[in-house]
Design a protein around this motif. Sequence first.
Motif, PDB file in Angstrom:
ATOM      1  N   ASP A  86      16.023  54.645  38.924  1.00  0.00           N
ATOM      2  CA  ASP A  86      17.098  54.347  39.867  1.00  0.00           C
ATOM      3  C   ASP A  86      18.220  55.381  39.882  1.00  0.00           C
ATOM      4  O   ASP A  86      18.956  55.496  40.861  1.00  0.00           O
ATOM      5  N   ARG A  87      18.346  56.145  38.815  1.00  0.00           N
ATOM      6  CA  ARG A  87      19.465  57.089  38.733  1.00  0.00           C
ATOM      7  C   ARG A  87      19.017  58.549  38.778  1.00  0.00           C
ATOM      8  O   ARG A  87      19.819  59.442  38.537  1.00  0.00           O
ATOM      9  N   THR A  88      17.752  58.779  39.080  1.00  0.00           N
ATOM     10  CA  THR A  88      17.246  60.161  39.099  1.00  0.00           C
ATOM     11  C   THR A  88      16.607  60.479  40.451  1.00  0.00           C
ATOM     12  O   THR A  88      15.676  59.802  40.877  1.00  0.00           O
ATOM     13  N   LEU A  89      17.121  61.499  41.097  1.00  0.00           N
ATOM     14  CA  LEU A  89      16.591  61.956  42.370  1.00  0.00           C
ATOM     15  C   LEU A  89      16.082  63.381  42.179  1.00  0.00           C
ATOM     16  O   LEU A  89      16.832  64.275  41.792  1.00  0.00           O
ATOM     17  N   VAL A  90      14.808  63.600  42.443  1.00  0.00           N
ATOM     18  CA  VAL A  90      14.197  64.916  42.286  1.00  0.00           C
ATOM     19  C   VAL A  90      13.832  65.435  43.674  1.00  0.00           C
ATOM     20  O   VAL A  90      13.151  64.753  44.441  1.00  0.00           O
ATOM     21  N   VAL A  91      14.287  66.643  43.977  1.00  0.00           N
ATOM     22  CA  VAL A  91      14.014  67.253  45.280  1.00  0.00           C
ATOM     23  C   VAL A  91      13.267  68.559  45.061  1.00  0.00           C
ATOM     24  O   VAL A  91      13.759  69.474  44.382  1.00  0.00           O
ATOM     25  N   ARG A  92      12.067  68.636  45.621  1.00  0.00           N
ATOM     26  CA  ARG A  92      11.232  69.831  45.526  1.00  0.00           C
ATOM     27  C   ARG A  92      11.226  70.528  46.878  1.00  0.00           C
ATOM     28  O   ARG A  92      10.968  69.912  47.921  1.00  0.00           O
ATOM     29  N   LEU A  93      11.532  71.842  46.870  1.00  0.00           N
ATOM     30  CA  LEU A  93      11.599  72.621  48.107  1.00  0.00           C
ATOM     31  C   LEU A  93      10.316  73.413  48.323  1.00  0.00           C
ATOM     32  O   LEU A  93       9.603  73.736  47.382  1.00  0.00           O
ATOM     33  N   SER A  94      10.052  73.757  49.565  1.00  0.00           N
ATOM     34  CA  SER A  94       8.859  74.544  49.902  1.00  0.00           C
ATOM     35  C   SER A  94       9.047  76.019  49.570  1.00  0.00           C
ATOM     36  O   SER A  94       8.076  76.769  49.462  1.00  0.00           O
ATOM     37  N   SER A  95      10.294  76.456  49.412  1.00  0.00           N
ATOM     38  CA  SER A  95      10.592  77.834  48.996  1.00  0.00           C
ATOM     39  C   SER A  95      11.926  77.828  48.268  1.00  0.00           C
ATOM     40  O   SER A  95      12.709  76.876  48.362  1.00  0.00           O
ATOM     41  N   ALA A  96      12.202  78.888  47.537  1.00  0.00           N
ATOM     42  CA  ALA A  96      13.418  78.960  46.724  1.00  0.00           C
ATOM     43  C   ALA A  96      14.667  78.908  47.599  1.00  0.00           C
ATOM     44  O   ALA A  96      14.738  79.569  48.635  1.00  0.00           O
ATOM     45  N   TYR A  97      15.629  78.114  47.152  1.00  0.00           N
ATOM     46  CA  TYR A  97      16.920  78.088  47.828  1.00  0.00           C
ATOM     47  C   TYR A  97      17.988  77.629  46.837  1.00  0.00           C
ATOM     48  O   TYR A  97      18.275  76.447  46.689  1.00  0.00           O
ATOM     49  N   ALA A  98      18.576  78.602  46.155  1.00  0.00           N
ATOM     50  CA  ALA A  98      19.541  78.310  45.099  1.00  0.00           C
ATOM     51  C   ALA A  98      20.785  77.594  45.616  1.00  0.00           C
ATOM     52  O   ALA A  98      21.472  76.912  44.852  1.00  0.00           O
ATOM     53  N   ASP A  99      21.091  77.730  46.895  1.00  0.00           N
ATOM     54  CA  ASP A  99      22.275  77.089  47.467  1.00  0.00           C
ATOM     55  C   ASP A  99      22.017  75.658  47.921  1.00  0.00           C
ATOM     56  O   ASP A  99      22.891  75.049  48.552  1.00  0.00           O
ATOM     57  N   PHE A 100      20.868  75.089  47.574  1.00  0.00           N
ATOM     58  CA  PHE A 100      20.568  73.740  48.041  1.00  0.00           C
ATOM     59  C   PHE A 100      21.626  72.716  47.631  1.00  0.00           C
ATOM     60  O   PHE A 100      21.933  71.810  48.420  1.00  0.00           O
TER      61      PHE A 100
END
Length: 564
Positions: A181-195
């Motif tokens: 409930d307290r962990t959100l994981v976001v995986r991107l299709s390419s690198a984006y350090a400013d996400f």
Amino acid sequence: MRSDIRVMSRRDLLRATIAAAGALALAGCTDLRGGEGSAELEGGDPREGAIAVSSVKPLCIDPFNAVDEAGAQICFQLFDPLMRYDYEYGVLTCLAAESYTASEDQREFTFTIREAYFHNGEAVRAQDFKRGWERIANPSSAAAGVLGASNVSFLLSLVEGYQDLREGRASGLSGITCPDDRTLVVRLSSAYADFPYVCAHHCLVPVPDDADADAEAFSRMPVGNGPYKMTEAWDGQSAQIELSRFLDYAGTVTTIDTVRFTFYDSVGDAYRAYEAGDATLAPCPIESVDANAASWKSSDDERLRITSGRRCVLGVSPVVSYLVCNTSVAPLDDVRFRRAISLAIDRDGISKRVYRDARMPADGIVAPVVPGYREGAWPYCVHDNDAAEELLDELYPTGAGGARDVTLTITYGEDSGQRNAMEQIAESLSAVGIACELEELPFEDLYVRYRSGSFMLGRYDWSCDFASMDNVLYPLFHSASLSAYNFSRYANEQVDTCINEARSTGSEGERTSRLQEAEDIVAQDCPVIPYLFGSYAYVGNQRIEQLHIDADGFAHLGEAELAD
């Protein structure tokens, strides 16, 4: 290997600043709770614990599509995204997130959600962020059925599974997972350090189950996790929306019990309501603004705050007005000619004569409020007719009467209020022997012409979606954006390399340096010609003791203080 980033919250940031300076007194540093009763509003003289705001009428107050100025202002009060960029301190801070980590390849970000509640009493969970983001990205979501397509879905375009969801091959974003409930994981299709900066957008917020169960009801009365909650549903026609403070807010609970927004047909009408005493806070039109209040003319630490001694805030926004050069056609395919045009434009004159000195002359494409800005970064963004004529003499020597054998057409949008500025630019170019014709087009036709390359010089405004240099340089100058907003048709392998490397660089300092390298190259090539930065202005009456208005024009009402 992962980098663990625990970003200081705004509350901690303010507390640390107070400890260091020993003199700041900002709401949000301590828990100052006023009475719990609702205060009645009477025009512009609210009773204790209440404030009246005049505004234009919002188009949408649901974070699904709250992108108009008035709708975004209300959404900002109702919801907290994971992060917030603090324009006063120039740092990214945690808001609904407690901390986050980034993978070494800058493709995976794990956010720890702090304990918080929705206005309906439900706990805010990681799944609620996933729901809020997916309803925006999904063109078939219940919200889309009520409100139409979301205008902010592109913010999630780098999340894995985005295209599958958009094209109906999936029902959710595969790149977003919630281990608990307290962990959100976001995986991107390419690198984006400013996400993480993207995650500060006011629309990327959590929503409860009700948002999908009854999308129409939610669009009229959004239930958020922010410092204020709605007191009743808005029918889309009423001239008022009232908010009350949320006593279970995860941050410092505001001392202001009630905020009432009253809507008018225009900014001018909203300002006149303020002048008549019917509002405590109002946007200020350009013709009424006090140019002496301009933040870029002052070093005062409180220049972006309405205080007992400052009743007008005039600040720089993350917007830049510029001319797009079609580098694929003559004479704009020659960098010397583009430099000459830039040198010939009297930016100070445009600001003074057209905008009453209420907009800052642009010295580059990156606005001063965006991290990575450098004063004078673009050497040709100065007014120097002698230098302009020297360049032009090599290309188009003057003939009889000082004219040159070259004519430019400047294209701009009709009903955009830009004709006077374009006439000033044409006058500047005429002073160095360049004849200009002005072409005014409906915005829809303008965009088609820009995309097809059927123009010479075109006026455009670029507004940052979040506080990042990448959000300026990539869409305007990367070759991958040639089919989107890179209207100048500019392509430079070295610029592409710098931007790409920055996107995969975890170190903020190194990332900024790479982006500045890219900007330096672009500044020499002049594919666009910046001339003014955007601005925003608000006025507040004596009821306000202190109120911060940030560069996005958001009033931080949850941290405001009213006078005794």
